[in-house]
Scaffold this active site. Structure first.
Site, short mmCIF file in Angstrom:
data_model
loop_
_atom_site.label_atom_id
_atom_site.label_comp_id
_atom_site.label_asym_id
_atom_site.label_seq_id
_atom_site.Cartn_x
_atom_site.Cartn_y
_atom_site.Cartn_z
N HIS A 69 0.87 -1.19 0.00
CA HIS A 69 0.00 0.00 0.00
C HIS A 69 0.90 1.23 0.00
CE1 HIS A 69 -3.74 -2.28 0.78
NE2 HIS A 69 -2.92 -3.09 1.46
N ARG A 71 -0.38 4.30 -0.70
CA ARG A 71 -1.26 5.35 -0.14
C ARG A 71 -1.43 6.60 -0.99
NH1 ARG A 71 -3.55 1.67 2.99
NH2 ARG A 71 -2.54 1.30 4.99
N HIS A 186 -9.28 -10.54 -1.54
CA HIS A 186 -9.19 -10.26 -0.10
C HIS A 186 -10.35 -11.05 0.50
CE1 HIS A 186 -9.07 -7.46 3.53
NE2 HIS A 186 -10.26 -8.02 3.62
N HIS A 239 -2.98 -12.54 1.42
CA HIS A 239 -2.71 -12.68 2.86
C HIS A 239 -3.41 -13.86 3.58
CE1 HIS A 239 -6.31 -10.18 2.79
NE2 HIS A 239 -5.67 -9.03 2.67
N ASN A 285 -5.49 -6.96 9.28
CA ASN A 285 -6.63 -7.67 8.72
C ASN A 285 -6.20 -8.48 7.50
OD1 ASN A 285 -9.25 -8.48 8.35
ND2 ASN A 285 -9.84 -6.66 7.21
N ASP A 312 2.11 -7.08 2.34
CA ASP A 312 0.91 -6.32 2.75
C ASP A 312 1.34 -5.10 3.58
OD1 ASP A 312 -1.63 -5.41 3.08
OD2 ASP A 312 -2.34 -7.05 4.35
O1 DOR Z 1 -4.47 -4.83 7.66
C1 DOR Z 1 -4.78 -4.46 6.54
N1 DOR Z 1 -4.53 -3.20 6.14
N2 DOR Z 1 -5.41 -5.31 5.73
C2 DOR Z 1 -5.92 -4.92 4.54
O2 DOR Z 1 -6.48 -5.74 3.85
C3 DOR Z 1 -5.83 -3.51 4.14
C4 DOR Z 1 -4.70 -2.83 4.76
C5 DOR Z 1 -4.74 -1.33 4.64
O3 DOR Z 1 -4.99 -0.83 3.54
O4 DOR Z 1 -4.45 -0.64 5.62
#
Ligand code: DOR
Length: 432
Positions: A69, A71, A186, A239, A285, A312
């Site tokens: 990610h 962002r 996911h 994941h 998650n 992740d």
């Molecule tokens: O822990 C997580 N954070 N699981 C995800 O699937 C998304 C991610 C996030 O974008 O922060």
């Protein structure tokens, strides 16, 4: 540095050519010109080349993180393409695939193009965006996959959320099949996750936190495997966190479904115990599970059920993680600890170095059709150089990612990248 470089006298591990031998990697411009595997008495002379002495180090094809990610756009307070890709090379990753849960969501070619252009201008490594499956990641209307592929996406996912409607997922799989690209699932049944914030079980009860059952993940793993089998499409499971998911994927592979899977270092390293003390850095998650899940995930990595180790990498701002456990966002900042945590698997005998090369470079490239993950003659010169013996203590303050949310703070680890080569450019990561 010159455009003619030799990485001399390292242990070269390249699973694509079945090589694990000491030798030299010769780079010209942005390509691998040759690999010289050492033979007794042979001492090549590299007169025109800049020589990087790498004895004692290991070199692999550049690592590719298929689950990152970054962002940007929209959440630059958590991470930017500049900081995220810098963290990537610090962690040994020469390519990353950012997930589409940005703002705006990467669900159209304009956002894809923005990410690619920004990465070319400010990025430190290669960036291959992942587009959304559905518009706005709302799980209703399919996004324009064809146009996003043309703009440079390599796969599609609504990561961060599941595609809850089975009909929409079925249509998405049928649509993606036209292009031959994988859909990344996911896996989370939101009706079972409900208000859950950590693994369901005794500890959650003790802490007074709502639990997320393993079945929340496993139901959607099963559903999407059935749909992919029906559609004859390619599915990649993101994941993997539970023993049950590993079993389901193993059986699906044996029955011929085109399914691949990844797990992340936190799922094979720490259990739900890390949440004790309401540690929001361990809120992720899917949630951290238990020792038996870790064992099953290791076995899945060992026997090939799990194809890829991905990070992740989910950076969050410190102000968000300082909230009460149930209000803090999920995610672990993972790019800069992934290699060292994965090397523990080699130490434990779960993986060989060649297996690691496969899971962190070769398979990611193969699954996403990136055309890397190899040091064959003529390949793009993306290389990760590792000191497997270097010990260090994880420290949030040393992370280059804006996201300091690591549950591994203070942990003693061994093995770190010392340099990377990205498209022929040598970068000493110890100086970053
Ligand atoms: O822990 C997580 N954070 N699981 C995800 O699937 C998304 C991610 C996030 O974008 O922060």
């Amino acid at each position: 540095m010159s455009n003619k470089i030799v990485i001399r006298d390292c242990r070269i591990v390249d699973v694509s050519q079945d090589i694990d031998s000491s030798g030299d990697i010769i780079i010209e411009n942005n390509k691998v010109l040759d690999l010289v595997v050492h033979k007794p008495g042979l001492k090549p002379d590299y007169a025109d080349f800049e020589v990087v002495e790498a004895s004692g180090f290991m070199a692999m094809p550049g690592f590719i993180d298929i689950h990152t990610h970054l962002r940007e756009p929209g959440f630059e307070h958590k991470e930017t393409i500049a900081t995220g890709t810098l963290a990537a090379i610090k962690g040994g990753f020469t390519s990353v695939c950012p997930m589409p849960n940005t703002n705006p969501v990467n669900d159209n070619p304009t956002v894809t193009t923005f990410i690619i252009k920004r990465a070319m201008k400010r990025g430190s490594c290669n960036v291959y965006p992942i587009g959304a499956i559905t518009k706005g990641q709302n799980g209703e209307e399919l996004a324009e996959m064809g146009m996003m592929l043309e703009a440079g996406c390599v796969a599609f996912s609504d990561d961060g959320k599941p595609v809850m409607n089975a009909l929409v997922m079925k249509r998405a799989l049928e649509y993606s099949k036209v292009f031959g690209v994988p859909l990344i699932s996911h896996c989370e049944d939101m009706s079972l996750t409900a208000m859950g914030v950590m693994n369901e079980g005794y500890l959650a009860t003790l802490l007074g936190l709502e639990g997320i059952p393993r079945s929340s993940e496993e139901l959607i793993v099963s559903r999407d495997i059935m749909l992919a089998g029906y559609a004859g499409a390619r599915l990649h499971i993101a994941h993997v966190s539970t023993r049950g998911s590993v079993d389901i994927i193993r059986r699906a592979k044996a029955s011929g479904v085109q399914v691949t899977a990844e797990t992340c270092p936190h799922y094979f390293t720490i259990t739900e115990d890390a949440v004790k003390g309401y540690n929001t850095d361990a809120k992720v998650n899917p949630p951290l599970r238990c020792a038996e899940d870790i064992e099953a995930i290791k076995e899945g990595l060992r026997d090939g059920t799990i194809d890829v180790i991905a990070t992740d990498h989910a950076p969050h701002h410190a102000d968000e993680k300082v909230l009460e456990f149930d209000r803090a966002p999920s995610g672990i900042s993972g790019l800069e600890t992934a290699l060292s945590l994965s090397l523990r698997l080699v130490d434990e005998g779960v993986l060989t170095y060649s297996d690691l090369c496969k899971k962190i470079s070769y398979e990611p490239s193969k699954i996403f059709g990136i055309g890397k993950g190899t040091l064959k003659k003529g390949a793009c010169a993306d290389i990760t150089i590792i000191d497997t013996k270097k010990e260090f203590i994880v420290s949030k303050s040393k992370l280059l990612s804006k996201g300091k949310n690591t549950p591994f703070e203070g942990m003693n680890l061994m093995g770190m990248p010392v340099a990377v080569v990205v498209k022929g450019k040598y970068i000493n990561v110890l100086e970053l």
